[in-house]
Design a protein around this motif. Structure first.
Motif, short mmCIF file in Angstrom:
data_model
loop_
_atom_site.label_atom_id
_atom_site.label_comp_id
_atom_site.label_asym_id
_atom_site.label_seq_id
_atom_site.Cartn_x
_atom_site.Cartn_y
_atom_site.Cartn_z
N ALA A 108 -14.71 15.16 15.21
CA ALA A 108 -14.40 13.92 14.49
C ALA A 108 -14.25 12.75 15.46
N ALA A 109 -13.64 13.01 16.61
CA ALA A 109 -13.48 11.96 17.62
C ALA A 109 -14.83 11.50 18.15
N VAL A 110 -15.75 12.43 18.33
CA VAL A 110 -17.10 12.06 18.77
C VAL A 110 -17.77 11.17 17.73
N GLY A 111 -17.63 11.52 16.45
CA GLY A 111 -18.19 10.68 15.40
C GLY A 111 -17.61 9.28 15.43
N GLU A 112 -16.30 9.20 15.64
CA GLU A 112 -15.65 7.89 15.72
C GLU A 112 -16.12 7.11 16.95
N SER A 113 -16.40 7.82 18.03
CA SER A 113 -16.83 7.14 19.26
C SER A 113 -18.20 6.50 19.09
N LEU A 114 -19.05 7.10 18.27
CA LEU A 114 -20.41 6.60 18.12
C LEU A 114 -20.58 5.69 16.91
N LEU A 115 -19.79 5.90 15.87
CA LEU A 115 -19.98 5.16 14.62
C LEU A 115 -18.77 4.36 14.17
N GLY A 116 -17.69 4.43 14.91
CA GLY A 116 -16.47 3.75 14.52
C GLY A 116 -15.93 2.85 15.62
N TYR A 117 -14.65 3.00 15.91
CA TYR A 117 -14.01 2.14 16.91
C TYR A 117 -14.51 2.37 18.33
N GLY A 118 -15.25 3.44 18.54
CA GLY A 118 -15.84 3.66 19.85
C GLY A 118 -16.82 2.58 20.25
N ARG A 119 -17.25 1.78 19.28
CA ARG A 119 -18.13 0.65 19.60
C ARG A 119 -17.33 -0.52 20.18
N GLU A 120 -15.98 -0.42 20.10
CA GLU A 120 -15.11 -1.46 20.64
C GLU A 120 -14.36 -1.01 21.88
N VAL A 121 -13.98 0.28 21.92
CA VAL A 121 -13.22 0.80 23.06
C VAL A 121 -13.85 2.10 23.54
N ASP A 122 -13.85 2.30 24.85
CA ASP A 122 -14.44 3.51 25.43
C ASP A 122 -13.43 4.64 25.54
N ASP A 123 -12.15 4.30 25.45
CA ASP A 123 -11.09 5.29 25.65
C ASP A 123 -10.13 5.25 24.46
N PHE A 124 -10.03 6.36 23.74
CA PHE A 124 -9.07 6.40 22.63
C PHE A 124 -8.66 7.83 22.34
N ALA A 125 -7.54 7.94 21.64
CA ALA A 125 -7.07 9.22 21.13
C ALA A 125 -7.26 9.22 19.63
N TYR A 126 -7.75 10.32 19.11
CA TYR A 126 -8.05 10.43 17.67
C TYR A 126 -7.13 11.50 17.09
N LEU A 127 -6.31 11.11 16.10
CA LEU A 127 -5.43 12.05 15.42
C LEU A 127 -6.13 12.55 14.16
N HIS A 128 -6.35 13.84 14.10
CA HIS A 128 -7.14 14.43 13.02
C HIS A 128 -6.22 15.11 12.00
N PHE A 129 -6.14 14.50 10.80
CA PHE A 129 -5.32 15.03 9.73
C PHE A 129 -6.20 15.80 8.75
N ALA A 130 -5.89 17.06 8.55
CA ALA A 130 -6.59 17.88 7.56
C ALA A 130 -5.60 18.92 7.07
N ALA A 131 -6.07 20.11 6.69
CA ALA A 131 -5.13 21.15 6.30
C ALA A 131 -4.18 21.44 7.46
N GLY A 132 -4.69 21.34 8.68
CA GLY A 132 -3.89 21.40 9.89
C GLY A 132 -3.84 20.04 10.54
N PHE A 133 -3.32 19.98 11.75
CA PHE A 133 -3.25 18.71 12.48
C PHE A 133 -3.65 18.94 13.92
N GLY A 134 -4.55 18.10 14.41
CA GLY A 134 -4.99 18.17 15.80
C GLY A 134 -5.54 16.84 16.23
N GLY A 135 -6.64 16.86 16.95
CA GLY A 135 -7.22 15.60 17.37
C GLY A 135 -8.22 15.77 18.49
N GLY A 136 -8.55 14.66 19.09
CA GLY A 136 -9.51 14.65 20.18
C GLY A 136 -9.28 13.46 21.08
N LEU A 137 -9.78 13.57 22.29
CA LEU A 137 -9.67 12.49 23.27
C LEU A 137 -11.06 12.04 23.70
#
Length: 203
Positions: free
Chosen positions: A26-55
């Motif tokens: 999900a963080a990779v998708g955000e990096s290419l199609l979301g806020y990643g077009r504005e910032v190169d470095d971010f933390a992504y909090l992934h809310f689903a049945a569980g909780f995790g994320g990506g850097l």
């Protein structure tokens, strides 16, 4: 011993195969199609049945030695509640008596006025405040993004509630990363997974 699922599919199909956990995808998708077009470095909090994320660092996913970078739920002590949507469904069932067969059915019917939502928000605020401060201190990203399957109304409420500790050094407060609701919204895990080979080959 674990099975190297990527190698199994690669050997069977004879083509390159990419394997990724849902938070990092999900963080990779955000990096290419979301806020990643504005910032190169971010933390992504992934809310689903569980909780995790990506850097994401310099536009690329950070995976760590064992592929567990971005597992932010692991930062929580035992007495802190998981801010997962699975936990939200449990609380709503207990307080409002509402039960749905799947998380998607729950989200399709979701009403922020349901009994239990405020209880979840209070617990999630406590847990996520710890997490975003840990991320801000250890990673210093350009942004922290709340995404996954989190409804926008809950993301907005959490962003209003979360705060950074007033860490100061020599009279100056340490800068804190802005909190944002994910811009890549349509099934971010599937989008990110589809982008993995494109990123590897073309980007």
């Amino acid at each position: 011993m674990g099975v190297e699922i990527g190698r199994v599919f690669k050997d069977a199909l004879g083509i390159p195969v990419w394997v990724e956990n849902d938070g990092t995808a999900a963080a990779v998708g955000e990096s290419l199609l979301g806020y990643g077009r504005e910032v190169d470095d971010f933390a992504y909090l992934h809310f689903a049945a569980g909780f995790g994320g990506g850097l994401i660092r310099n536009g690329r996913a950070v995976r760590g030695v064992s592929g567990n970078a971005g597992e932010f739920g692991g930062m929580l002590p035992p007495d802190y509640a998981s801010p997962s949507l699975g936990k939200l469904t449990q609380i709503v069932k207990a307080e409002a008596g509402l039960s749905y067969p799947t998380l998607q059915a729950f989200l399709d019917a979701f009403d922020p006025s349901w009994a239990g939502v405020s209880t979840w928000l209070q617990a999630a605020e406590r847990s996520l405040t710890l997490i975003v401060n840990g991320i801000g201190s250890a990673v210093d990203p350009g942004m922290i993004i709340l995404g996954g399957r989190l409804p926008e109304v809950l993301a907005s409420e959490l962003i209003e509630r979360l705060h950074f500790y007033p860490a100061e050094r020599r009279g100056f407060r340490r800068p804190s990363p802005p909190l944002r609701f994910a811009a890549s919204l349509r099934d971010p895990v599937a989008v990110g997974a589809a982008m993995l080979p494109l990123q590897a080959v073309f980007f």
